[in-house]
Design an enzyme around this catalytic site. Structure first.
Site, PDB file in Angstrom:
ATOM      1  N   PRO A   1       0.830  -1.042  -0.012  1.00  0.00           N
ATOM      2  CA  PRO A   1       0.110   0.022  -0.031  1.00  0.00           C
ATOM      3  C   PRO A   1       0.838   1.285  -0.094  1.00  0.00           C
ATOM      4  CG  PRO A   1      -0.036  -0.988   1.945  1.00  0.00           C
ATOM      5  CD  PRO A   1       0.594  -1.884   1.418  1.00  0.00           C
TER       6      PRO A   1
ATOM      7  N   GLU B   1      -1.912   1.627 -13.897  1.00  0.00           N
ATOM      8  CA  GLU B   1      -3.019   2.472 -13.829  1.00  0.00           C
ATOM      9  C   GLU B   1      -2.531   3.893 -13.273  1.00  0.00           C
ATOM     10  OE1 GLU B   1      -6.715   1.015 -12.332  1.00  0.00           O
ATOM     11  OE2 GLU B   1      -6.396  -0.342 -13.915  1.00  0.00           O
ATOM     12  N   LEU B   2      -2.376   4.911 -14.314  1.00  0.00           N
ATOM     13  CA  LEU B   2      -1.614   6.077 -13.803  1.00  0.00           C
ATOM     14  C   LEU B   2      -2.484   7.313 -13.660  1.00  0.00           C
ATOM     15  CD1 LEU B   2       1.385   5.341 -16.131  1.00  0.00           C
ATOM     16  CD2 LEU B   2       1.038   4.645 -13.689  1.00  0.00           C
TER      17      LEU B   2
ATOM     18  N   CYS C   1      -8.078   9.957  -9.497  1.00  0.00           N
ATOM     19  CA  CYS C   1      -7.628   9.857 -10.811  1.00  0.00           C
ATOM     20  C   CYS C   1      -8.534  10.427 -11.661  1.00  0.00           C
ATOM     21  CB  CYS C   1      -7.067   8.309 -10.793  1.00  0.00           C
ATOM     22  SG  CYS C   1      -8.529   7.242 -10.733  1.00  0.00           S
TER      23      CYS C   1
HETATM   24  P1  NAD Z   1       2.857   7.706  -6.536  1.00  0.00           P
HETATM   25  O1  NAD Z   1       3.285   7.139  -7.692  1.00  0.00           O
HETATM   26  O2  NAD Z   1       3.654   8.735  -5.531  1.00  0.00           O
HETATM   27  O3  NAD Z   1       2.792   6.370  -5.499  1.00  0.00           O
HETATM   28  C1  NAD Z   1       2.455   5.066  -5.799  1.00  0.00           C
HETATM   29  C2  NAD Z   1       2.989   3.940  -5.187  1.00  0.00           C
HETATM   30  O4  NAD Z   1       4.230   3.593  -5.595  1.00  0.00           O
HETATM   31  C3  NAD Z   1       3.126   4.074  -3.659  1.00  0.00           C
HETATM   32  O5  NAD Z   1       2.814   2.756  -3.009  1.00  0.00           O
HETATM   33  C4  NAD Z   1       4.794   4.404  -3.597  1.00  0.00           C
HETATM   34  O6  NAD Z   1       5.270   3.923  -2.323  1.00  0.00           O
HETATM   35  C5  NAD Z   1       5.395   3.541  -4.716  1.00  0.00           C
HETATM   36  N1  NAD Z   1       6.759   3.949  -5.180  1.00  0.00           N
HETATM   37  C6  NAD Z   1       7.094   5.186  -5.205  1.00  0.00           C
HETATM   38  N2  NAD Z   1       8.354   5.009  -5.818  1.00  0.00           N
HETATM   39  C7  NAD Z   1       8.685   3.830  -6.350  1.00  0.00           C
HETATM   40  C8  NAD Z   1       9.575   3.210  -6.894  1.00  0.00           C
HETATM   41  N3  NAD Z   1      10.805   3.588  -7.264  1.00  0.00           N
HETATM   42  N4  NAD Z   1       9.409   1.803  -7.223  1.00  0.00           N
HETATM   43  C9  NAD Z   1       8.500   1.016  -6.733  1.00  0.00           C
HETATM   44  N5  NAD Z   1       7.263   1.727  -6.103  1.00  0.00           N
HETATM   45  C10 NAD Z   1       7.456   3.036  -5.874  1.00  0.00           C
HETATM   46  O7  NAD Z   1       1.456   8.027  -6.656  1.00  0.00           O
HETATM   47  P2  NAD Z   1       0.235   8.252  -5.481  1.00  0.00           P
HETATM   48  O8  NAD Z   1       0.739   9.734  -4.897  1.00  0.00           O
HETATM   49  O9  NAD Z   1       0.386   7.387  -4.513  1.00  0.00           O
HETATM   50  O10 NAD Z   1      -0.883   8.254  -6.184  1.00  0.00           O
HETATM   51  C11 NAD Z   1      -1.558   9.233  -7.099  1.00  0.00           C
HETATM   52  C12 NAD Z   1      -1.250   9.080  -8.329  1.00  0.00           C
HETATM   53  O11 NAD Z   1      -1.913   7.719  -8.607  1.00  0.00           O
HETATM   54  C13 NAD Z   1      -2.153  10.008  -9.299  1.00  0.00           C
HETATM   55  O12 NAD Z   1      -1.307  10.338 -10.246  1.00  0.00           O
HETATM   56  C14 NAD Z   1      -3.533   9.469  -9.541  1.00  0.00           C
HETATM   57  O13 NAD Z   1      -4.001   9.933 -10.848  1.00  0.00           O
HETATM   58  C15 NAD Z   1      -2.927   8.005  -9.764  1.00  0.00           C
HETATM   59  N6  NAD Z   1      -4.044   7.119  -9.683  1.00  0.00           N
HETATM   60  C16 NAD Z   1      -4.262   6.552 -10.810  1.00  0.00           C
HETATM   61  C17 NAD Z   1      -5.688   5.636 -10.658  1.00  0.00           C
HETATM   62  C18 NAD Z   1      -6.069   4.932 -11.988  1.00  0.00           C
HETATM   63  O14 NAD Z   1      -6.900   4.055 -11.727  1.00  0.00           O
HETATM   64  N7  NAD Z   1      -5.605   5.417 -13.126  1.00  0.00           N
HETATM   65  C19 NAD Z   1      -6.324   5.454  -9.356  1.00  0.00           C
HETATM   66  C20 NAD Z   1      -5.734   6.224  -8.282  1.00  0.00           C
HETATM   67  C21 NAD Z   1      -4.722   6.884  -8.489  1.00  0.00           C
END
Ligand code: NAD
Length: 457
Positions: free
Chosen positions: A157, A229-230, A263
């Site tokens: 998570p 999913e970004l 998102c």
């Molecule tokens: P984030 O990319 O900062 O973090 C997501 C996850 O990646 C976290 O668990 C984090 O610890 C992990 N992480 C970070 N660096 C990493 C690395 N180098 N290697 C592996 N894992 C790593 O995103 P966030 O702030 O948690 O979420 C917000 C983003 O998510 C927004 O851009 C939003 O649009 C997107 N989002 C997309 C959807 C969708 O369904 N398309 C749904 C929800 C959120």
């Protein structure tokens, strides 16, 4: 032992320090999950279904407490936390109802002694790196169908929703999912990066484009199924025949719900010049009615900004829009702490030279742009590297369908926005991602099809 501090973004207070993983514990957990997976796949589907049903019962029993935990660690208004958990129940019900039929072995040909069948095998050991903004939704989109189809899941998570992640694990284990089959990992990006180095069969990621790009690079040439999913920059067009008040009320909610941290938040609005002024006035009037404050209060609509660095993104987009001549109608600045707060912010008179119309804001910030016809609206809506959702407001279904068919988006909306259905696939175009969750495709995505060619002697 490593510790992960968890802060309340609404107050800035330290809530707890959780025991955290490191590279060695991630590797040990991955080995145990790999060893446990075949046993879980051999459990009859009816028993796996029964586990997820008990998990659902556990969520219902603790729903108010689980909502409070999510609100404390993310700043999400409590009513919206309850909405997410109640919405989760419908998603679980969909997966429970559909898993047997969508993964049953299918005979696709049988003639002259030759039979062809498709069997759905589990992928094996899958990793899920998840986001904080809807931690129950985006987590369950992966772990529920992945577990039902016989996979073991390493679940990382977000560090901003780590207490929720541990609650999910506790409830799954209490429901009968073995602790080596659903394995939570606690920590930030370094723990996520360590997870990528393990021997996994699938990587399912929800988060930002920037992290998704790093993950795709790290997975590189390895034969690991990758779903991303970004983020998005989701546009909506309000046509000249739309009711400006109705459209404004719906879109203000779509832009500001969850403090704009969805998102599929509405991130760009294009309005036909014939109703532009009426729409803008109604939009601002609606946003002014949204109460901002303590996320634990039922009356709160705008909560805290979960991640402090996002305040800098919002400040930069606001400064850029002002410098390039946009009209600031509401907000436009941080609010005093403690905690992380941003005033709901509305700009009119924006254009695509401004960052707030190009890059994800992920906060309570919206730009409204005037357009002169449908063709201009379509051109601007498609002028983006993202493509998660897009919408059109008009009473004319034929016109709306014609416009929506031209848009580069995984989901299109007629007279609605910011909506996800378990029955429909959730996917993005372009930099919004690859792969999908939800719908029956979102069950099959956790399986590997095996082709059977059977000739009778
Ligand atoms: P984030 O990319 O900062 O973090 C997501 C996850 O990646 C976290 O668990 C984090 O610890 C992990 N992480 C970070 N660096 C990493 C690395 N180098 N290697 C592996 N894992 C790593 O995103 P966030 O702030 O948690 O979420 C917000 C983003 O998510 C927004 O851009 C939003 O649009 C997107 N989002 C997309 C959807 C969708 O369904 N398309 C749904 C929800 C959120």
């Amino acid at each position: 032992m490593n510790r992960l501090p968890v802060y309340n973004p609404a107050s800035g207070a330290l809530i707890t320090k959780l025991p955290a993983d490191d590279a060695a514990s991630v590797a040990a957990k991955a080995l145990r999950a790999r060893a446990a997976q075949p046993g879980w796949a051999a459990v009859p589907l009816a028993r796996r279904i029964a586990c997820i049903q008990r998990f659902r019962t556990g969520v219902v029993a603790e729903l108010p407490q689980l909502a409070a935990v999510m609100t404390q660690e993310t700043g999400k208004p409590i009513g919206m936390s309850r909405n997410e958990l109640n919405g989760l129940l419908g998603r679980i019900d969909f997966f429970l109802a559909e898993v047997a039929s969508s993964t049953a072995t299918q005979t696709v040909f049988s003639e002259g002694g030759m039979t062809e069948q498709i069997e759905h095998l589990p992928l094996g050991l899958v990793a899920n790196i998840s986001a904080w903004n809807y931690p129950w939704f985006v987590g369950a989109n992966v772990f529920v169908p992945a577990l039902l189809t016989g996979n073991a899941v390493l679940y990382k998570p977000s560090e901003y929703a780590a207490m929720t992640g541990l609650a999910i694990a506790r409830l799954l284990h209490a429901a009968g999912v073995p602790s080596d089959v659903f394995v939570p990992l606690t920590g930030g990006g370094a723990v996520g990066a360590a997870l990528l180095e393990q021997n996994i069969d699938g990587l399912f990621f929800t988060g930002s484009y920037a992290t998704g790009a790093k993950i795709a690079q790290a997975i590189g040439p390895r034969r690991v199924k990758l779903q991303l999913e970004l983020g998005g920059k989701d546009p909506t067009y309000v046509c000249d025949d739309a009711n400006p008040q109705t459209a404004a009320a719906s879109l203000a909610d779509g832009a500001m719900y969850n403090t704009g941290q969805s998102c599929c938040s509405v991130e760009r609005i294009y309005v036909h010049e014939a109703i532009y002024d009426a729409f803008v006035a109604a939009f601002v009037a609606t946003v002014k009615t949204f109460p901002l404050g303590d996320p634990m209060l039922d009356s709160t609509y705008i909560g805290a900004i979960t991640r402090a660095p996002q305040l800098d993104v919002l400040d930069a987009q606001v400064a850029d829009a002002k410098a390039k001549g946009a009209t600031l109608l509401l907000g436009g600045q941080r609010l005093p702490g403690p905690g992380h707060w941003y005033a709901p912010t509305v700009f009119a008179g924006v254009n695509h030279g401004m960052e707030l119309m190009r890059e994800e804001s992920f906060g309570p910030l919206i730009g409204i742009q005037k357009v002169s016809d449908d063709a201009e609206a379509v051109r601007l809506m498609n002028d983006s590297r993202y493509g998660l959702t897009a919408g059109v407001y008009s009473p004319d279904e034929t016109r709306a369908r014609t416009l929506l068919a031209q848009l580069n988006a995984g989901s299109v909306y007629w007279n609605c926005c910011d909506r996800v259905s378990p029955r429909l696939p959730w996917s993005g175009y372009g930099d919004s991602g690859v792969g999908l969750t939800l719908s029956t495709y979102g069950i099959q995505t956790f399986t590997r099809p095996r082709a059977w060619h059977l000739r009778q002697p």
